[in-house]
Design a protein around this motif. Sequence first.
Motif, PDB file in Angstrom:
ATOM      1  N   GLU A   1       1.531  14.355  -5.959  1.00 47.40           N
ATOM      2  CA  GLU A   1       0.176  14.274  -6.006  1.00 47.40           C
ATOM      3  C   GLU A   1      -0.487  12.749  -7.006  1.00 47.40           C
ATOM      4  O   GLU A   1      -0.472  12.171  -8.458  1.00 47.40           O
ATOM      5  N   ILE A   2      -0.117  12.420  -5.703  1.00 44.20           N
ATOM      6  CA  ILE A   2      -0.986  10.152  -6.421  1.00 44.20           C
ATOM      7  C   ILE A   2      -2.341  10.254  -6.368  1.00 44.20           C
ATOM      8  O   ILE A   2      -2.664  10.895  -5.188  1.00 44.20           O
ATOM      9  N   ALA A   3      -3.399   9.661  -7.186  1.00 47.82           N
ATOM     10  CA  ALA A   3      -4.273   9.267  -7.076  1.00 47.82           C
ATOM     11  C   ALA A   3      -4.740   7.509  -7.056  1.00 47.82           C
ATOM     12  O   ALA A   3      -4.122   7.074  -8.232  1.00 47.82           O
ATOM     13  N   ILE A   4      -4.530   6.668  -6.405  1.00 46.19           N
ATOM     14  CA  ILE A   4      -4.792   5.082  -6.534  1.00 46.19           C
ATOM     15  C   ILE A   4      -5.760   4.618  -6.108  1.00 46.19           C
ATOM     16  O   ILE A   4      -6.712   5.005  -4.969  1.00 46.19           O
ATOM     17  N   PRO A   5      -6.556   4.412  -7.323  1.00 46.53           N
ATOM     18  CA  PRO A   5      -8.035   3.770  -6.717  1.00 46.53           C
ATOM     19  C   PRO A   5      -8.411   2.417  -6.514  1.00 46.53           C
ATOM     20  O   PRO A   5      -7.479   1.902  -6.444  1.00 46.53           O
ATOM     21  N   LEU A   6      -8.838   2.608  -5.145  1.00 44.63           N
ATOM     22  CA  LEU A   6      -8.990   1.666  -3.714  1.00 44.63           C
ATOM     23  C   LEU A   6      -8.973   0.245  -4.404  1.00 44.63           C
ATOM     24  O   LEU A   6      -9.196  -0.925  -4.428  1.00 44.63           O
ATOM     25  N   ARG A   7      -9.863   0.517  -5.941  1.00 49.28           N
ATOM     26  CA  ARG A   7     -10.348  -0.831  -6.324  1.00 49.28           C
ATOM     27  C   ARG A   7      -9.509  -1.747  -7.071  1.00 49.28           C
ATOM     28  O   ARG A   7      -9.937  -3.016  -7.461  1.00 49.28           O
ATOM     29  N   ILE A   8      -8.187  -1.324  -7.095  1.00 46.90           N
ATOM     30  CA  ILE A   8      -7.172  -1.951  -8.011  1.00 46.90           C
ATOM     31  C   ILE A   8      -6.532  -2.931  -6.951  1.00 46.90           C
ATOM     32  O   ILE A   8      -5.459  -3.619  -7.341  1.00 46.90           O
ATOM     33  N   LEU A   9      -6.451  -2.037  -5.249  1.00 47.87           N
ATOM     34  CA  LEU A   9      -5.733  -3.393  -4.082  1.00 47.87           C
ATOM     35  C   LEU A   9      -6.894  -4.590  -4.047  1.00 47.87           C
ATOM     36  O   LEU A   9      -5.930  -5.328  -3.321  1.00 47.87           O
ATOM     37  N   ARG A  10      -8.002  -4.185  -4.694  1.00 48.96           N
ATOM     38  CA  ARG A  10      -8.606  -5.793  -3.835  1.00 48.96           C
ATOM     39  C   ARG A  10      -8.229  -5.959  -1.987  1.00 48.96           C
ATOM     40  O   ARG A  10      -7.796  -6.859  -1.958  1.00 48.96           O
ATOM     41  N   ILE A  11      -8.884  -4.923  -1.771  1.00 50.11           N
ATOM     42  CA  ILE A  11      -9.511  -4.902  -0.152  1.00 50.11           C
ATOM     43  C   ILE A  11      -9.721  -5.290   0.468  1.00 50.11           C
ATOM     44  O   ILE A  11     -11.042  -5.907  -1.042  1.00 50.11           O
ATOM     45  N   LYS A  12     -10.187  -6.501   1.163  1.00 50.38           N
ATOM     46  CA  LYS A  12     -11.429  -7.227   1.307  1.00 50.38           C
ATOM     47  C   LYS A  12     -12.523  -6.885   1.898  1.00 50.38           C
ATOM     48  O   LYS A  12     -12.409  -5.872   2.905  1.00 50.38           O
ATOM     49  N   GLU A  13     -13.367  -7.313   0.975  1.00 57.12           N
ATOM     50  CA  GLU A  13     -14.882  -6.480   2.780  1.00 57.12           C
ATOM     51  C   GLU A  13     -14.963  -6.008   3.371  1.00 57.12           C
ATOM     52  O   GLU A  13     -14.728  -7.157   3.906  1.00 57.12           O
ATOM     53  N   GLY A  14     -15.276  -5.706   4.172  1.00 60.73           N
ATOM     54  CA  GLY A  14     -15.858  -5.416   5.653  1.00 60.73           C
ATOM     55  C   GLY A  14     -14.115  -5.362   6.473  1.00 60.73           C
ATOM     56  O   GLY A  14     -13.729  -5.042   7.455  1.00 60.73           O
ATOM     57  N   GLN A  15     -13.000  -5.526   5.437  1.00 59.68           N
ATOM     58  CA  GLN A  15     -11.385  -5.166   5.914  1.00 59.68           C
ATOM     59  C   GLN A  15     -11.439  -3.267   6.152  1.00 59.68           C
ATOM     60  O   GLN A  15     -11.424  -2.286   5.239  1.00 59.68           O
ATOM     61  N   THR A  16     -11.021  -3.353   7.963  1.00 60.09           N
ATOM     62  CA  THR A  16     -10.729  -1.745   8.143  1.00 60.09           C
ATOM     63  C   THR A  16      -9.823  -1.404   8.407  1.00 60.09           C
ATOM     64  O   THR A  16      -9.612   0.484   8.202  1.00 60.09           O
ATOM     65  N   THR A  17      -9.021  -1.798   8.188  1.00 60.24           N
ATOM     66  CA  THR A  17      -7.296  -1.719   8.647  1.00 60.24           C
ATOM     67  C   THR A  17      -6.418  -1.916   7.241  1.00 60.24           C
ATOM     68  O   THR A  17      -6.858  -3.533   7.515  1.00 60.24           O
ATOM     69  N   TRP A  18      -5.627  -1.514   7.487  1.00 62.15           N
ATOM     70  CA  TRP A  18      -4.273  -1.545   6.162  1.00 62.15           C
ATOM     71  C   TRP A  18      -3.128  -0.532   6.432  1.00 62.15           C
ATOM     72  O   TRP A  18      -3.012   0.337   6.847  1.00 62.15           O
ATOM     73  N   GLY A  19      -2.528  -1.359   5.564  1.00 62.08           N
ATOM     74  CA  GLY A  19      -0.944   0.000   5.808  1.00 62.08           C
ATOM     75  C   GLY A  19      -0.642   0.153   4.360  1.00 62.08           C
ATOM     76  O   GLY A  19      -0.495   0.279   3.764  1.00 62.08           O
ATOM     77  N   ILE A  20       0.196   0.787   4.771  1.00 65.39           N
ATOM     78  CA  ILE A  20       0.850   1.883   3.664  1.00 65.39           C
ATOM     79  C   ILE A  20       2.048   2.533   3.947  1.00 65.39           C
ATOM     80  O   ILE A  20       2.479   2.892   5.477  1.00 65.39           O
ATOM     81  N   ASN A  21       2.508   2.380   3.344  1.00 66.96           N
ATOM     82  CA  ASN A  21       4.791   2.583   3.723  1.00 66.96           C
ATOM     83  C   ASN A  21       5.045   3.732   2.176  1.00 66.96           C
ATOM     84  O   ASN A  21       4.240   2.677   1.031  1.00 66.96           O
ATOM     85  N   PHE A  22       5.325   5.015   2.515  1.00 65.73           N
ATOM     86  CA  PHE A  22       6.046   6.067   1.212  1.00 65.73           C
ATOM     87  C   PHE A  22       7.944   5.420   1.660  1.00 65.73           C
ATOM     88  O   PHE A  22       8.021   5.789   3.317  1.00 65.73           O
ATOM     89  N   ILE A  23       8.098   5.785   0.271  1.00 65.83           N
ATOM     90  CA  ILE A  23       9.573   6.142   0.542  1.00 65.83           C
ATOM     91  C   ILE A  23      10.152   7.287  -0.551  1.00 65.83           C
ATOM     92  O   ILE A  23       9.446   7.427  -2.032  1.00 65.83           O
ATOM     93  N   ARG A  24      11.116   7.620   0.301  1.00 65.24           N
ATOM     94  CA  ARG A  24      11.841   8.376  -1.075  1.00 65.24           C
ATOM     95  C   ARG A  24      12.661   8.716  -1.473  1.00 65.24           C
ATOM     96  O   ARG A  24      13.714   8.471  -0.329  1.00 65.24           O
TER      97      ARG A  24
END
Length: 74
Positions: free
Chosen positions: A51-74
């Motif tokens: 179970e993983i929790a990543i604070p969004l503030r560390i990802l430097r998402i631009k204000e107003g950005q409404t989409t972003w991608g994520i990829n999980f690899i096992r």
Amino acid sequence: SNTAINGYFFAVTAAGVQTEGLLAGGDDEDRNWDNAWFVTTQMHTDRWTAEIAIPLRILRIKEGQTTWGINFIR
């Protein structure tokens, strides 16, 4: 490298050991990037879970950005 950051990676082992880094220019990887994120792992007889929790503030998402991608690899 002056190449813009184009990704982040987060990895965890079954024992809960974590690492993270920045990705840039396709092949450049900076493992000196160090931020607080949280993970709890649990061992089962036939599998393990994380179970993983990543604070969004560390990802430097631009204000107003409404989409972003994520990829999980096992």
